[in-house]
Design an enzyme around this catalytic site. Structure first.
Site, PDB file in Angstrom:
ATOM      1  NE  ARG A  79       0.444  -3.058   4.186  1.00  0.00           N
ATOM      2  CZ  ARG A  79      -0.719  -3.707   4.039  1.00  0.00           C
ATOM      3  NH1 ARG A  79      -1.752  -3.108   3.484  1.00  0.00           N
ATOM      4  NH2 ARG A  79      -0.840  -4.949   4.456  1.00  0.00           N
TER       5      ARG A  79
ATOM      6  CG  HIS B 201       1.707  -9.455   3.629  1.00  0.00           C
ATOM      7  ND1 HIS B 201       1.960  -8.807   4.825  1.00  0.00           N
ATOM      8  CD2 HIS B 201       0.374  -9.276   3.393  1.00  0.00           C
ATOM      9  CE1 HIS B 201       0.839  -8.259   5.277  1.00  0.00           C
ATOM     10  NE2 HIS B 201      -0.129  -8.522   4.436  1.00  0.00           N
TER      11      HIS B 201
ATOM     12  CD  GLN C 275      -2.518 -12.448   5.083  1.00  0.00           C
ATOM     13  OE1 GLN C 275      -2.805 -11.271   5.196  1.00  0.00           O
ATOM     14  NE2 GLN C 275      -3.340 -13.403   5.471  1.00  0.00           N
TER      15      GLN C 275
ATOM     16  CG  ASP D 191      -3.048 -11.393  -2.982  1.00  0.00           C
ATOM     17  OD1 ASP D 191      -4.002 -10.645  -2.668  1.00  0.00           O
ATOM     18  OD2 ASP D 191      -1.856 -11.018  -2.980  1.00  0.00           O
TER      19      ASP D 191
ATOM     20  CB  CYS E  27      -4.038 -12.239   2.068  1.00  0.00           C
ATOM     21  SG  CYS E  27      -3.993 -11.484   0.433  1.00  0.00           S
TER      22      CYS E  27
ATOM     23  NE  ARG F 181      -1.898 -10.139   9.008  1.00  0.00           N
ATOM     24  CZ  ARG F 181      -1.884  -9.094   8.173  1.00  0.00           C
ATOM     25  NH1 ARG F 181      -2.736  -9.044   7.168  1.00  0.00           N
ATOM     26  NH2 ARG F 181      -1.001  -8.118   8.297  1.00  0.00           N
TER      27      ARG F 181
HETATM   28  N1   CP Z   1      -4.167  -8.814   4.172  1.00  0.00           N
HETATM   29  C1   CP Z   1      -3.791  -7.568   4.472  1.00  0.00           C
HETATM   30  O1   CP Z   1      -2.616  -7.274   4.718  1.00  0.00           O
HETATM   31  O2   CP Z   1      -4.826  -6.683   4.522  1.00  0.00           O
HETATM   32  P1   CP Z   1      -4.706  -5.106   4.637  1.00  0.00           P
HETATM   33  O3   CP Z   1      -4.156  -4.593   3.325  1.00  0.00           O
HETATM   34  O4   CP Z   1      -6.106  -4.639   4.878  1.00  0.00           O
HETATM   35  O5   CP Z   1      -3.788  -4.755   5.766  1.00  0.00           O
HETATM   36  N1  NVA Z   2      -0.893  -8.579  -3.067  1.00  0.00           N
HETATM   37  C1  NVA Z   2      -1.719  -7.622  -2.391  1.00  0.00           C
HETATM   38  C2  NVA Z   2      -1.850  -7.981  -0.947  1.00  0.00           C
HETATM   39  C3  NVA Z   2      -2.698  -7.059  -0.121  1.00  0.00           C
HETATM   40  C4  NVA Z   2      -2.745  -7.467   1.325  1.00  0.00           C
HETATM   41  C5  NVA Z   2      -1.122  -6.233  -2.561  1.00  0.00           C
HETATM   42  O1  NVA Z   2       0.098  -6.107  -2.475  1.00  0.00           O
HETATM   43  O2  NVA Z   2      -1.877  -5.291  -2.798  1.00  0.00           O
END
Ligand code: CP
Ligand code: NVA
Length: 305
Positions: A105, A132, A135, A223, A262, A290
């Site tokens: 990430r 993502h 997701q 989101d 999400c 997930r």
């Molecule tokens: N939806 C998602 O990726 O959640 P987290 O940021 O908690 O991993």
């Molecule tokens: N769009 C959000 C998604 C988090 C899972 C972010 O990037 O923070």
């Protein structure tokens, strides 16, 4: 050694491969419910590199590896030498000598591309600023189980056209889900992603009108308006997204659509507390899936490495 398969975005899988991952995800979900052993990654190790916080991604990947008979190592970017300036390409080659797969990430999408270029093991994108895909796997599994298929489903994305939205749009194109995207003009989907979706046979509808966008949808998905790393833009963003909140009034235009998010959600901004807590909401099924979807992905990629 054969070349590793990576998942930098969901269209690294063909439509058939994506469906196979969803089928395996359903099998793993059933196996977990019945207590059937499914240690398909016995003795394998996943490295989990995080430059941003996480609840779902971190815990579902680590738990998933345990359930598959393997092991996961949390690598906070500031806890390893990457945080002190060790190049990503050296990190990729070093980790490849120890672990069987790396989930990362990171901020810039180019960073997962560098990892994939230099790693000898599969790289899985656990969220970048642009994508993502993990997701999306869980989202499609959730929609499929809710509607008993994907073909006749019509989904509306409302909010920011960034990472989660872009992968979702590609996932819809791969699986034949009809997708409408409602964003303020400044936050629409990247043209290159739209082209990729169209190349996959998707025909996304784009609009800036929330009422029009959700009319007739089976799924309404949103989101946060301020993603991780965008905190400095908060005031501007909140102004631009005014009118795009998923609330009971907007959902009157969407008949009996289910609501997806999400997570984490900022209640009172992109969605109301009442909607998240309502019967329409399937957000915790998404969160659960997930786990199942990523186990299926790992078993697929690590087996083929
Ligand atoms: N939806 C998602 O990726 O959640 P987290 O940021 O908690 O991993
Ligand atoms: N769009 C959000 C998604 C988090 C899972 C972010 O990037 O923070």
């Amino acid at each position: 050694m054969s070349e590793p398969r990576h998942l930098l975005d969901v269209d690294d899988l063909s439509s058939a491969e994506l469906v196979a991952v969803l089928d395996l995800a359903d099998e793993y979900k059933r196996a977990q419910e019945t207590g059937e052993s499914h240690e398909d990654l016995d003795g394998q190790t996943l490295g989990m590199l995080f430059q941003k916080p996480s609840t779902r991604t971190r815990v579902s990947f680590e738990t998933g590896m345990t359930q598959l008979g393997g092991h996961a190592i949390f690598l906070g970017a500031d806890d390893i030498q990457l945080g002190r300036g060790e190049p990503l390409k050296d990190t990729a080659r070093t980790l490849s000598r120890y672990v069987d797969c790396v989930m990362a990430r990171v901020f810039r999408h180019e960073n997962v591309e560098v990892l994939a270029e230099y790693a000898d093991v599969p790289i899985v994108n656990g969220l970048t600023d642009d994508a993502h895909p993990c997701q999306t796997l869980a989202d499609l599994q959730t929609i499929r189980e809710h509607f008993d298929g994907l073909e006749d489903v019509s989904a509306t994305w409302i909010g920011d056209g960034n990472n989660v939205a872009q992968s979702f749009l590609l996932g819809c194109a791969l699986t034949g889900v009809d997708c409408t995207v409602v964003t303020p003009a400044e936050h629409t989907i990247d043209e290159r992603i739209l082209e990729r979706a169209r190349d996959l046979g998707g025909e996304p509808t784009l609009t800036t009108d929330p009422q029009q966008g959700v009319a007739g949808a089976n799924v309404v998905y949103t989101d946060v308006w301020v993603s991780m790393g965008q905190e400095d833009e908060r005031d501007t963003r909140l102004r631009r997204f005014e009118g795009f909140q998923v609330n009971e009034e907007l959902l009157e235009a969407a008949d009996d659509a289910v609501v997806m998010h999400c997570l984490p959600a900022h209640r009172g901004e992109e969605i109301t507390d009442a909607v998240i807590e309502s019967e329409r909401s399937i957000v915790f099924d998404q969160a659960e899936n997930r786990l199942h979807a990523q186990k299926a992905l790992l078993a697929t990629l690590v087996d083929s490495a």
